[in-house]
Design a protein around this motif. Structure first.
Motif, short mmCIF file in Angstrom:
data_model
loop_
_atom_site.label_atom_id
_atom_site.label_comp_id
_atom_site.label_asym_id
_atom_site.label_seq_id
_atom_site.Cartn_x
_atom_site.Cartn_y
_atom_site.Cartn_z
N PRO A 1 0.83 -1.19 0.00
CA PRO A 1 0.00 0.00 0.00
C PRO A 1 0.88 1.25 0.00
N GLY A 2 0.41 2.29 -0.69
CA GLY A 2 1.12 3.56 -0.65
C GLY A 2 0.85 4.26 0.67
N VAL B 1 14.03 -4.61 3.16
CA VAL B 1 14.02 -3.14 3.08
C VAL B 1 12.60 -2.61 3.29
N THR B 2 11.60 -3.37 2.79
CA THR B 2 10.21 -2.97 3.02
C THR B 2 9.89 -2.95 4.52
N PRO C 1 4.93 6.05 9.44
CA PRO C 1 3.97 6.53 10.44
C PRO C 1 2.64 5.77 10.48
N TYR C 2 2.37 4.85 9.53
CA TYR C 2 1.03 4.29 9.44
C TYR C 2 0.91 2.95 10.15
N ASP C 3 -0.24 2.73 10.78
CA ASP C 3 -0.44 1.49 11.52
C ASP C 3 -0.46 0.27 10.61
N ASN C 4 -1.10 0.42 9.42
CA ASN C 4 -1.16 -0.77 8.56
C ASN C 4 0.23 -1.10 8.00
N TRP C 5 1.11 -0.10 7.89
CA TRP C 5 2.50 -0.38 7.51
C TRP C 5 3.18 -1.22 8.59
N HIS C 6 2.96 -0.81 9.85
CA HIS C 6 3.58 -1.57 10.94
C HIS C 6 3.09 -3.02 10.93
N ASP C 7 1.76 -3.19 10.71
CA ASP C 7 1.20 -4.55 10.69
C ASP C 7 1.86 -5.38 9.60
N TRP D 1 5.33 -6.40 10.55
CA TRP D 1 5.36 -7.57 11.46
C TRP D 1 5.09 -8.85 10.69
N ALA D 2 4.08 -8.80 9.78
CA ALA D 2 3.76 -10.00 9.01
C ALA D 2 4.97 -10.43 8.17
N GLY D 3 5.64 -9.45 7.55
CA GLY D 3 6.84 -9.75 6.76
C GLY D 3 7.94 -10.33 7.63
N SER D 4 8.11 -9.76 8.83
CA SER D 4 9.13 -10.26 9.74
C SER D 4 8.87 -11.71 10.11
N LEU D 5 7.60 -12.00 10.40
CA LEU D 5 7.25 -13.38 10.77
C LEU D 5 7.54 -14.32 9.61
N LEU D 6 7.19 -13.87 8.40
CA LEU D 6 7.42 -14.68 7.20
C LEU D 6 8.91 -15.00 7.05
#
Lengths: 327, 278
Positions: B54-55, B235-236, B244-250, B253-258
């Motif tokens: 998402p942008g 890098v993402t 600054p966005y909450d959905n970016w943080h989410d 985390w999902a990417g980190s778990l992956l």
């Protein structure tokens, strides 16, 4: 080297004519690949040096590493603050990481029942497998707030009150600091140091251990007075290996160190490290001197870690030769 | 307190401390994994794999382009790095086992194994990004390849050294030239070990961020063009976590778990491969 090995090597003099075309081609290809490893190292040093030259020419090498100024607007770049930040955060990591690693190696080699050795060893080694960016995210969102709320006030109220070292434990309650970076680095290097320590502890001949137990030593006395003195060089090698890792670690540090170009006595103040400065500013750097200064930082980091890792390697080589003699 | 009691107390205290340090180490492992699952697991859904990033401010989004980019960069890194590493390992173990040049190569290789990866990023930036004029997937792949090489060299040499010399002699006695001995006998015998080394190297580069920051950079859009900046997971995660966005943080985390699940699976697989046979 086992002298009885009959293998004719590619470099045996006078042998090149007799070897088949396939051997010469394939042997040459493997030789080229091996030399490529050396060439990569040479190229890295050369390119970093060439890239850093504009900065070194402008400020002089000593001028560059002794100035704490860092101002892109006035194009004043000095490497002192990142160098100090790198060294201090790595030192904190070593101070915390070494005793913990020693305890873990002691647990695995002396205390753990056989069925527990492997799972515990594997779990500790998995700490090293987790990518550093994960440590960074966890550090920023979980550990830093936790540290600021619970640990930092305690440290400031106790150690911060002491004379001389008191000023070190001061700073804003953010959790974003050189000290936090040091703690996360400690967790990251523990598996490396612990596994080297475990390996060198296991090289101590069982007879020596058993004779020490035989004269009535406690487990601790065996480890402290027999095992550790015998493996001293290897243990220091392992610590240097961990130090080399800590110095060059980028992402975990970048998240939590705060990226402030300032020198502070207080460890709870935000700071920066060489790697975090490069990671944060490299793509934004405009102007030849700015980029050159960042590449110069990279060169300094590479040289420091190269020396540390080379020393570690030499010590571990010495250790394995020693172990070879004993058996 | 007499000396015997004191020795006992010192012993019990220090051994107790040793148990505590082990628990301390394990505690951090479980803390990290727990946080990753707690934060990332709920966001592991189909959208993650089918939608692009998402942008700023956009609602829905996934990590499809970053996942594909990461796979491609890893593939390029391994395809360049693994053959070079295996060949160099073969030289150290077979053709040049006693050659003078093998000593510096082994030494330098071990140092490169722990060299700071950010410096490798800077190096590739200078030799590829500057001459080509833009950030590109290729340069990211090359940076990863430089990290792959030392890992593969080391394991290949170690694994081929484990093959007994009698096997080489038997093959040589049949009249096989050395290259046949190496490829058809030694390499085949050591194949599972060599593959393990390559798996370890993949695990190593799967989460590498620093060398990609100024080589592959990042890309908000889906692309298969390796000549252009390329989206990638590490890098993402970095950009989204700092954003600054909450959905970016989410998503971070999902990417980190992956990534963590991939890396841990690879590590455990290699351990099963290499487990000494009882």
């Amino acid at each position: 080297m086992n002298a009885e090995s009959p293998i004719v090597t590619a470099d045996t003099p006078g042998n090149s004519q007799k070897r088949s075309l396939g051997d010469r081609l394939f042997g040459g290809l493997t030789w080229f690949s091996a030399v490529a490893v050396l060439l990569v190292l040479g190229a890295i040093i050369l390119m970093l040096f060439m890239g850093a030259r504009p900065a070194f020419e402008k400020y002089g090498f000593w001028g560059f590493i002794t100035s704490a100024q860092w101002n892109p607007v006035t194009e004043m770049f000095g490497a002192l603050s990142p160098i100090v930040g790198t060294l201090v955060s790595s030192l904190i990591a070593i101070l915390i990481g070494v005793p913990v690693s020693f305890g873990i190696a002691l647990f695995i080699t002396e205390l753990a029942p056989p069925w527990l050795k492997r799972p515990v060893g594997t779990a500790i080694e998995l700490l090293a497998a987790i990518p550093s960016i994960i440590y960074g995210m966890w550090g920023l969102f979980v550990f830093a707030p936790f540290f600021a709320d619970y640990i930092q006030p305690i440290l400031t109220d106790t150690l911060g009150e002491l004379p001389l070292i008191g000023p070190l434990f001061q700073g804003p309650p953010l959790g974003i600091s050189v000290f936090t970076a040091g703690i996360i680095l400690a967790v990251m290097i523990i598996p490396f140091i612990a596994s080297v320590m475990r390996d060198v502890f296991e090289t101590v001949p069982a007879e020596l251990r058993e004779s020490a137990f035989g004269v009535g030593s406690t487990t601790w006395e065996v480890v402290w007075n027999v095992v550790l003195p015998l493996t001293r060089v290897g243990v220091v090698g392992g610590i240097m290996l961990g130090l080399g890792r800590a110095l060059g670690e980028t992402m975990a540090v970048t998240f939590v160190i705060g990226n402030a170009h300032k020198l502070h006595w207080a460890l709870f103040e935000p700071g920066n490290s060489i790697a975090s400065t490069i990671a944060n500013e490299f793509t934004e750097a405009d102007g030849e001197v700015y980029t050159a200064a960042l590449i110069g930082l990279g060169l300094i980091l590479f040289i420091i870690t190269f020396i540390v890792l080379a020393l570690a390697k030499l010590m571990l080589l010495h250790m394995s030769r020693q172990a070879g003699r004993q058996t | 307190m007499n000396i015997y009691t004191r020795r006992k107390v010192v012993n019990v205290f220090n051994l107790g401390a040793s148990v505590c340090t082990t628990l301390f180490g394990l505690f951090f492992l479980f803390w990290l994994l727990w946080v990753l699952f707690a934060q990332g697991f709920t966001h592991l859904n189909w959208d993650l794999f089918t939608l692009d990033m998402p942008g700023p401010g956009a609602e829905a989004g996934g990590l499809r382009n970053a996942i594909v980019g990461s796979l491609m960069l890893t593939a390029v890194g391994v395809l360049i790095g693994a053959p070079l590493g295996v060949l160099a390992g073969i030289y150290l173990a077979e053709f040049g086992r006693y050659a003078w040049i093998s000593h510096p190569v082994r030494f330098i290789n071990d140092v490169l194994l722990s060299a700071p990866s950010i410096v490798i990023g800077v190096f590739v930036y200078e030799v590829m990004v500057v001459p080509m004029g833009n950030f590109s997937g290729w340069s990211g792949g090359v940076a990863l390849a430089i990290i792959v090489i030392p890992v593969v060299v080391r394991t290949t040499e170690d694994m081929m050294r484990l093959v007994p010399d009698t096997l080489r002699e038997a093959a040589a006695a049949l009249g096989a030239p050395q290259w046949r001995v190496v490829t058809s006998v030694v390499l085949r015998a050591a194949l599972s070990g060599v593959m393990t080394g390559i798996l370890l190297a993949i695990a190593r580069i799967a989460g590498e961020t620093a060398p990609l920051l100024f080589t592959a950079l990042n890309n908000q859009f889906f692309t298969l063009n390796m000549d252009k900046p390329m989206a990638n997971l590490p890098v993402t995660i970095f950009n989204f976590a700092m954003g600054p966005y909450d959905n970016w943080h989410d998503l971070a985390w999902a990417g980190s778990l992956l990534i963590t699940l991939t890396v841990l699976t690879l590590n455990i697989l290699t351990r099963i491969f290499l487990r000494p046979k009882q």
